[in-house]
Design a protein around this motif. Structure first.
Motif, PDB file in Angstrom:
ATOM      1  N   PHE A 191      42.162  37.017  51.797  1.00 57.91           N
ATOM      2  CA  PHE A 191      42.192  38.055  50.766  1.00 57.91           C
ATOM      3  C   PHE A 191      43.221  37.664  49.716  1.00 57.91           C
ATOM      4  CE2 PHE A 191      45.065  39.245  54.162  1.00 57.91           C
ATOM      5  CZ  PHE A 191      46.238  39.602  53.496  1.00 57.91           C
ATOM      6  N   PHE A 192      43.105  38.280  48.552  1.00 59.20           N
ATOM      7  CA  PHE A 192      43.930  37.899  47.407  1.00 59.20           C
ATOM      8  C   PHE A 192      45.162  38.791  47.296  1.00 59.20           C
ATOM      9  CE2 PHE A 192      39.532  36.882  45.621  1.00 59.20           C
ATOM     10  CZ  PHE A 192      39.606  35.556  45.979  1.00 59.20           C
ATOM     11  N   THR A 193      46.291  38.179  47.004  1.00 58.22           N
ATOM     12  CA  THR A 193      47.517  38.903  46.696  1.00 58.22           C
ATOM     13  C   THR A 193      48.117  38.333  45.423  1.00 58.22           C
ATOM     14  OG1 THR A 193      48.993  37.420  47.912  1.00 58.22           O
ATOM     15  CG2 THR A 193      47.951  39.207  49.178  1.00 58.22           C
ATOM     16  N   ASP A 194      49.083  39.040  44.876  1.00 62.30           N
ATOM     17  CA  ASP A 194      49.758  38.517  43.687  1.00 62.30           C
ATOM     18  C   ASP A 194      50.441  37.188  43.967  1.00 62.30           C
ATOM     19  OD1 ASP A 194      48.957  40.687  42.241  1.00 62.30           O
ATOM     20  OD2 ASP A 194      50.903  41.692  42.204  1.00 62.30           O
ATOM     21  N   ASP A 195      50.854  36.988  45.211  1.00 60.84           N
ATOM     22  CA  ASP A 195      51.530  35.750  45.579  1.00 60.84           C
ATOM     23  C   ASP A 195      50.565  34.587  45.755  1.00 60.84           C
ATOM     24  OD1 ASP A 195      53.873  34.187  46.551  1.00 60.84           O
ATOM     25  OD2 ASP A 195      52.743  34.199  48.428  1.00 60.84           O
ATOM     26  N   GLU A 212      45.138  42.496  45.963  1.00 63.21           N
ATOM     27  CA  GLU A 212      45.370  43.744  46.699  1.00 63.21           C
ATOM     28  C   GLU A 212      46.260  44.691  45.903  1.00 63.21           C
ATOM     29  OE1 GLU A 212      47.274  45.257  50.970  1.00 63.21           O
ATOM     30  OE2 GLU A 212      47.206  43.114  50.471  1.00 63.21           O
ATOM     31  N   GLU A 213      47.290  44.156  45.270  1.00 65.97           N
ATOM     32  CA  GLU A 213      48.200  44.994  44.495  1.00 65.97           C
ATOM     33  C   GLU A 213      47.486  45.632  43.307  1.00 65.97           C
ATOM     34  OE1 GLU A 213      50.683  41.799  46.514  1.00 65.97           O
ATOM     35  OE2 GLU A 213      48.740  41.927  45.506  1.00 65.97           O
ATOM     36  N   PHE A 269      43.496  35.951  37.830  1.00 64.68           N
ATOM     37  CA  PHE A 269      43.825  36.121  39.243  1.00 64.68           C
ATOM     38  C   PHE A 269      44.542  37.437  39.530  1.00 64.68           C
ATOM     39  CE2 PHE A 269      48.035  34.828  37.918  1.00 64.68           C
ATOM     40  CZ  PHE A 269      48.879  35.394  38.853  1.00 64.68           C
ATOM     41  N   TYR A 270      45.344  37.908  38.588  1.00 68.62           N
ATOM     42  CA  TYR A 270      46.142  39.110  38.849  1.00 68.62           C
ATOM     43  C   TYR A 270      45.321  40.395  38.726  1.00 68.62           C
ATOM     44  CZ  TYR A 270      46.321  39.522  33.738  1.00 68.62           C
ATOM     45  OH  TYR A 270      45.987  39.627  32.413  1.00 68.62           O
TER      46      TYR A 270
END
Length: 488
Positions: free
Chosen positions: A467-471, A364-365, A359-360
Motif C-alpha cells: 500500500f502507498f504512504t507518503d514515505d 494512505e495519508e 504520488f502524494y
C-alpha cells in the motif's frame, strides 16, 4: 572592458544552460510523458554533456587561450540550436514510441547535448582568460559564482515568465537568439562576422509557430501543462502533456460521452448526495455527468491549472460561475488541508498528464484527509488507470483505500479505466447491485446502471499487496510497468 565581457558571458551562458534544461522537460512531455523517468534520463544526459564541456573547455583553453575561439564555439552552439528548432518535432515524432528512458536519452543526445557541451566550455575558458592577471583562486570562484547566479536567473525567468507566457518553442527561439547575440558580441572585433550573426539572431524570434494537424482544435502551455483540445467528428477531448491519453472526452450534442467519466454519475444515485467535491476537474467530464442526474447538487471543484479551467469553460461548456458550481484553482492536498467542509460525494481523478498520478495524491495519508471531508453515509469515487494483466497499480490502490474505508468496490472497463467506489459505511456488493438495478432515470442512465451492476465486484487485493504512504509510494514505477505491458 574585456574581463567584464568574459564574466558577463559566463553569467549568460549559465542562464541559457538552465533555461534549456527546464525547457527540455516541457518539450518532451507530449511525446514521453511527465514522469520522474523522463527527468532522470534527460538530466543524466545533460550532466554528461556539461562534464564533457568542462573537460573540453579546460583542454581547449590551454591550447588556444584566445577569446575568439570561445566566442566561435558559442556561436556554433547558437547555430546548432537554430537547426534544432526546425527539426525538433521530427526528431521527437521519430523517437515517440521508444520509451521514457531510451527515447528521452537519445532525444537529449541529439537535441541538447551538443549545445550544452559547447556552452559548458565557457567556465574553464573564462577562468583561463582571466588567469593572466593572477589570483587564479579568486578568479575561479568569481566565474563559478556568476555562472551559478546566471543559472538561478535562467531557472526563474524560464519557469515563471518565458514558458508560461510564450510557450516551449518560443523559449527555445529566445535561447537561440541570446546565444547568437553573445557569440556575435564577443566577435565585434571581427565586424563582418558580428554583422552576419547579430541580424539573423533577431530573425530567430520571428520564426512562425508550426501548424498542427486538423484534429488539433486549440493548444497552449501553462505553468503546469502542455494543453491541447482535439476534435474528430462529434468527439472533442482534452489532452494534457501526452497526446495518447485523454483527460476528458465529450460527445457534442449528447449528455453522455460513452467514456469512463459517465460512470461518475452513478455516485449521486448510490448515496444521498446534496454536495460533491471534485478533486482533479480536467474539463469537467465527471461534473457534467453528475449534473445530468442531479442538477441541484452543490459542487466544489479543485483544479491546479487555471488554463485548464479556462479550456473547460470555453470548449467543454463547464458552467463555471453558476450558483451550484464553485471552482478553486489549487493543489488538491493543500486545499483539503485548508478547507473543513464535508461532502456527501467526492470524485478523485488526479493525473499529471498521461497515466501518472502524483504520488502524494494516492497515499494512505491523502485518503485519510479525504475521508475526514466525507459525510457519514458518503462515497469516494476514484478513477485508476491500469491496463496490465496483474492490475498491480489497481490492487495497491485498493489496498491503500481499504486501510481507510470499510468497503471498496470496483467497476473495470475494457479501456483500462477502473472506477473505484469507497464507502464510508460498510456496503456489500449485493446491496450496491440492488440499488443500481432499480435506479430511476432516463434510458441511458438505466443502461449505464445495469452495466455497472453486472460489472461491479469487491476490490480484493491479494495478501501481501503493498500500500502507498507518503514515505513510500512507488506509483510511477508501477505506472511505468503498465506502459511497458501496453507495448508488448
Amino acid at each position: 572592458m574585456r574581463p567584464v565581457l568574459w564574466l558577463a558571458t559566463a553569467t549568460v551562458t549559465g542562464a541559457i544552460i538552465m533555461s534549456l534544461e527546464l525547457t527540455a522537460f516541457r518539450l518532451y512531455a507530449p511525446y514521453f510523458g511527465y514522469s520522474i523517468y523522463v527527468w532522470g534520463s534527460m538530466i543524466s544526459v545533460v550532466m554528461g554533456a556539461l562534464a564533457g564541456g568542462y573537460a573540453l573547455g579546460g583542454w581547449l583553453a590551454d591550447r588556444s587561450p584566445s577569446a575568439t575561439v570561445l566566442y566561435f564555439v558559442i556561436l556554433g552552439s547558437g547555430l546548432y540550436q537554430l537547426v534544432i528548432i526546425f527539426v525538433v518535432r521530427s526528431i521527437l515524432r521519430w523517437l515517440w514510441l521508444s520509451g521514457e528512458f531510451f527515447g528521452t536519452g537519445v532525444a537529449s543526445l541529439i537535441i541538447f547535448a551538443p549545445t550544452m557541451t559547447a556552452l559548458a566550455i565557457t567556465g574553464p575558458f573564462v577562468i583561463r582568460l582571466l588567469a593572466r592577471a593572477g589570483h587564479i583562486g579568486v578568479t575561479a570562484g568569481k566565474v563559478y559564482a556568476l555562472s551559478t547566479a546566471g543559472s538561478i536567473a535562467g531557472v526563474l525567468i524560464t519557469s515563471f515568465f518565458l514558458v508560461p507566457r510564450f510557450g516551449t518553442r518560443m523559449t527555445l527561439q529566445i535561447s537561440c537568439a541570446v546565444t547568437l547575440i553573445v557569440g556575435g558580441w564577443g566577435l565585434l572585433n571581427r565586424k563582418g562576422i558580428a554583422a552576419v550573426v547579430l541580424l539573423p539572431a533577431i530573425g530567430v524570434l520571428l520564426i512562425p509557430k508550426p501548424t498542427f494537424a486538423p484534429v488539433v482544435l486549440w493548444t497552449t502551455e501553462s505553468a503546469y501543462n502542455w494543453i491541447a483540445v482535439l476534435q474528430h467528428g462529434d468527439l472533442r477531448w482534452l489532452v494534457l502533456n501526452h497526446p495518447a491519453y485523454s483527460q476528458t472526452t465529450r460527445k457534442e450534442g449528447a449528455s453522455w460521452s460513452g467514456f469512463y467519466t459517465d460512470d461518475f454519475a452513478l455516485g449521486a444515485a448510490l448515496v444521498p448526495a446534496r454536495s460533491m467535491l471534485a478533486l482533479g476537474m480536467g474539463a469537467g467530464g465527471g461534473i457534467a455527468s453528475t449534473i445530468a442526474v442531479a442538477p441541484e447538487i452543490r459542487i466544489d471543484a479543485v483544479e491546479i491549472d487555471p488554463k485548464v479551467v479556462d479550456v473547460a469553460v470555453r470548449f467543454f461548456g463547464l458552467p463555471a460561475g453558476g450558483k451550484n458550481l464553485s471552482v478553486y484553482v489549487a493543489d488538491a492536498r493543500p486545499w483539503l488541508a485548508s478547507h473543513a467542509l464535508r461532502y456527501d460525494l467526492v470524485q478523485v481523478d488526479l493525473y499529471q498528464g498521461g497515466p501518472y498520478t502524483p504520488f502524494y495524491l494516492i497515499t494512505e495519508e491523502f485518503f485519510e484527509q479525504v475521508r475526514s471531508r466525507i459525510a457519514e453515509d458518503g462515497l469516494l469515487m476514484m478513477n485508476v488507470y491500469d491496463t496490465s494483466k496483474s492490475h498491480e497499480l489497481l490492487m495497491a490502490t485498493g489496498a491503500t483505500l481499504k486501510r481507510v474505508f470499510p468497503s471498496v468496490e470496483v467497476i473495470s472497463r475494457t479501456d483500462g479505466n477502473h472506477i473505484v467506489f469507497a464507502f464510508t459505511r460498510a456496503k456489500s456488493v449485493a446491496q450496491v447491485r440492488e440499488r443500481l438495478e432499480h435506479l430511476v432515470g432516463d434510458q441511458p442512465l438505466r443502461e449505464l446502471a445495469r452495466e455497472a451492476a453486472a460489472a461491479i465486484v469487491d476490490l480484493a487485493p491479494p495478501e501481501g499487496t503493498p500500500f502507498f504512504t507518503d514515505d513510500h509510494a512507488p506509483v510511477e514505477e508501477m505506472s511505468r510497468r503498465v506502459l511497458f505491458t501496453q507495448k508488448q
